[in-house]
Structures are given as structure tokens and as C-alpha cells.
Motif scaffolding. Structure first.
Motif, PDB file in Angstrom:
ATOM      1  N   THR A 217       0.827  -1.205   0.000  1.00 36.08           N
ATOM      2  CA  THR A 217       0.000   0.000   0.000  1.00 36.08           C
ATOM      3  C   THR A 217       0.866   1.262   0.000  1.00 36.08           C
ATOM      4  OG1 THR A 217      -0.171   0.281   2.410  1.00 36.08           O
ATOM      5  CG2 THR A 217      -1.674  -1.299   1.391  1.00 36.08           C
TER       6      THR A 217
ATOM      7  N   CYS B   9      -3.007  -4.280  -2.779  1.00 37.98           N
ATOM      8  CA  CYS B   9      -3.966  -3.687  -1.851  1.00 37.98           C
ATOM      9  C   CYS B   9      -3.839  -2.168  -1.878  1.00 37.98           C
ATOM     10  CB  CYS B   9      -3.727  -4.215  -0.439  1.00 37.98           C
ATOM     11  SG  CYS B   9      -4.884  -3.577   0.792  1.00 37.98           S
ATOM     12  N   SER B  10      -4.957  -1.460  -1.824  1.00 39.27           N
ATOM     13  CA  SER B  10      -5.002  -0.001  -1.833  1.00 39.27           C
ATOM     14  C   SER B  10      -4.348   0.514  -3.126  1.00 39.27           C
ATOM     15  CB  SER B  10      -4.351   0.567  -0.576  1.00 39.27           C
ATOM     16  OG  SER B  10      -4.590   1.941  -0.461  1.00 39.27           O
TER      17      SER B  10
ATOM     18  N   HIS C 271      -9.157  -1.486   5.668  1.00 34.74           N
ATOM     19  CA  HIS C 271      -8.448  -1.167   4.424  1.00 34.74           C
ATOM     20  C   HIS C 271      -7.236  -2.053   4.149  1.00 34.74           C
ATOM     21  CE1 HIS C 271      -7.836   1.530   1.071  1.00 34.74           C
ATOM     22  NE2 HIS C 271      -6.583   1.785   1.436  1.00 34.74           N
ATOM     23  N   TYR C 272      -6.879  -2.941   5.093  1.00 36.65           N
ATOM     24  CA  TYR C 272      -5.639  -3.714   4.946  1.00 36.65           C
ATOM     25  C   TYR C 272      -5.885  -5.214   5.140  1.00 36.65           C
ATOM     26  CZ  TYR C 272      -4.096   1.050   5.909  1.00 36.65           C
ATOM     27  OH  TYR C 272      -3.939   2.414   5.888  1.00 36.65           O
TER      28      TYR C 272
END
Length: 288
Positions: free
Chosen positions: A35, A103-104, A248-249
Motif C-alpha cells: 500500500t 492492496c489499496s 483497508h488492509y
């Protein structure tokens, strides 16, 4: 957890700067993208299980992150640059039909790579990402660059990360994730977020021909799950999963991340030729 020793850890000369990549295990390669502002350390808890499932796990640090040096031009504000950098890494390492997982900003980068390179991929899993500019204020992000040397910036990262973790994540793990994230370089992290604000491949999704799954946490306040689902609907045959209680993770919050990834990768392999519309699969709180 048992320590997983890399089979190789090396610096590659990409765009005239050393880029770091660690490789674990043997088998079908998976490139794991971290991220904003972070490093390959975020994938630590997934590596051992994926190697045990017969995958070769390739974990780079993006330029300016972790052990990789910044590009000649400085911190990156174009996620397309990162996408091209990962493609170059895949070619230098001669990875045959790899999976790409991110991710992200890593999820957006994975979609960027899929738009450009999907015929040479086995599949893509994009977590905590959609394909469009979600209207974040680039002007305010640039204003923050003027304040990046103050101690308050690391505090904002720490407390912001605590808030971004899902309700199903135990407090001890939330604290560990937040402490890890506050070590980021603010200039690099904010430049990454400017890249997030700019990036939009929504009009190009039909070019993705490899099997694809999008995953979003039900407690992810950075994203509208409907936007992620719309992105999945724009990719032929793509799947969509929402994770209740996760923020978010996912690769840091989920205790069984290796098992989840293995299931999603197997699903891409088994159903990769499907041309059905996006399949919404909701995973129960008890699994988190």
C-alpha cells in the motif's frame, strides 16, 4: 509463526535505480504489491501459507519504499509508473504467467497492470481498490506535503491506521499494524496518495482478459463498496467479495490471509474462463 527465508533477495536495476525484491518458494509466481508509503513487509503473514500451497511469492518494494531507491525524478505521483515498473520487474525475473495481487494503491496498480498486460497474467486480485478517481482532493494532499516534517504527521498516520482497521481486528493487532505504518516516508506516502487521487482506468476495464477478483472490507471507510462492485462489473467475468469486519488492509488484518488468497486464486484458476457477470460473495464475520 515460523520464519520464512527467501530463496532470493536482490536489487534489480530498473529505470537506473536499484529496486529490491524478495522471492520465496517455488511454483506459480504471485507478485504481491503493498500500500501507499509502505513496503513488502505488509505481506509477511501471507508468505508461509502461500509457499506451502506451492506458489512462488514475489514481494517487491516499490520505488522509494522499503529497500528500493527513489526514481531519478523523485517521489512518484503516477500509479501508471508503478504499473510499468512492476511489468518491467516481471520481465527481468522472467516470471511465467504470474498472478498479481495488490492492496489499496497496490490494488489500483494491479488493475493498471491488468489493463496493459493481462494476456500475460494468470489472474489479478485487487483488494481495497476500484478503477476510478474517487474525487479525493489533490490540492489538499499537496498542501500536506508542506507539513510532512512535523511529528504530527507520524501521529496522523498512526491514529489514522488504527481507525482504518476493521471492527473484527483485535486491538493488539491494530496497534501492531499502526506502529508498522507510522514508519513510512511522508513525502513518498503523500505522493502515492496523489497518484491514487489521479488514477482512473475505468474506461479501459474491458481490455482485461485475465481472471480477476476485487475484494473490499466492509469497514473500509476509504472506499464505497458499490464503487468496487461497479469496477468488478466492468471487467468481463470478474468476481467481487466483501469482507465484513475488515478495513483497508486485508492482508494485515485477516488472520487466515494465506488461506483466503489460496481460495481466491484457486477460484480464478477453476472459473477463469467464466464470462458471467460479477459474482458477489459475502464472507461471514465468524471467519474473520
Amino acid at each position: 509463526m515460523t520464519r520464512q527465508t527467501p530463496s532470493s533477495a536482490e536489487y534489480l536495476d530498473i529505470d537506473e535505480r536499484p529496486g529490491f525484491v524478495a522471492t520465496f518458494g517455488q511454483g506459480r509466481p504471485i507478485v504481491c504489491i503493498h500500500t501507499a508509503g509502505q513496503s513488502g513487509l505488509q505481506w509477511r503473514d501471507a508468505i508461509e501459507g502461500l509457499v506451502a500451497e506451492g506458489y512462488q511469492v514475489v514481494v517487491p518494494d516499490l520505488p522509494g519504499h522499503g529497500h528500493s531507491e527513489e526514481p531519478v525524478s523523485g517521489p512518484v505521483t503516477d500509479l501508471g509508473y508503478y504499473g510499468d515498473w512492476i511489468i518491467r520487474l516481471i520481465e527481468i525475473l522472467e516470471l511465467d504467467q504470474p498472478y498479481v495481487v495488490g492492496c489499496s494503491i497496490g490494488g489500483k496498480i494491479a488493475l493498471d497492470i491488468a489493463v496493459k498486460y493481462s494476456a500475460r497474467l494468470s489472474g489479478v486480485i485487487a483488494m481495497a481498490a476500484d478503477a476510478q478517481n474517487d474525487g479525493q482532493n489533490e490540492r489538499s494532499l499537496r498542501r500536506n506535503l508542506e507539513d510532512t516534517v512535523s511529528p504530527s504527521r507520524t501521529d496522523r498516520t498512526y491514529y489514522g491506521t488504527l481507525a482504518a482497521c476493521g471492527s473484527a481486528v483485535p486491538e493488539e493487532l491494530r496497534q501492531r499494524i499502526a506502529a508498522r505504518h507510522r514508519r513510512e516516508d511522508p513525502q513518498v506516502a503523500l505522493s502515492d496518495l496523489i497518484g491514487w487521487a489521479r488514477h482512473d482506468v475505468g474506461s479501459k476495464l474491458s481490455a482485461i482478459v485475465c481472471p480477476t477478483r476485487l475484494v473490499v472490507g466492509g469497514d473500509d471507510f476509504w472506499l464505497d463498496p458499490e464503487s468496487v462492485e461497479r469496477t468488478a462489473a466492468g471487467i468481463p467475468g470478474a468476481r467481487y467479495s466483501i469482507l465484513p469486519g475488515i478495513g483497508h488492509y486485508p492482508m494485515e488484518e485477516l488472520p487466515d490471509i494465506a488461506q483466503r488468497l489460496s481460495e481466491w486464486l484457486l477460484d480464478l484458476t477453476v472459473d477463469g474462463t467464466s464470462t458471467d457477470s460479477a459474482d458477489v460473495s459475502r464472507i461471514s464475520d465468524s471467519a474473520c
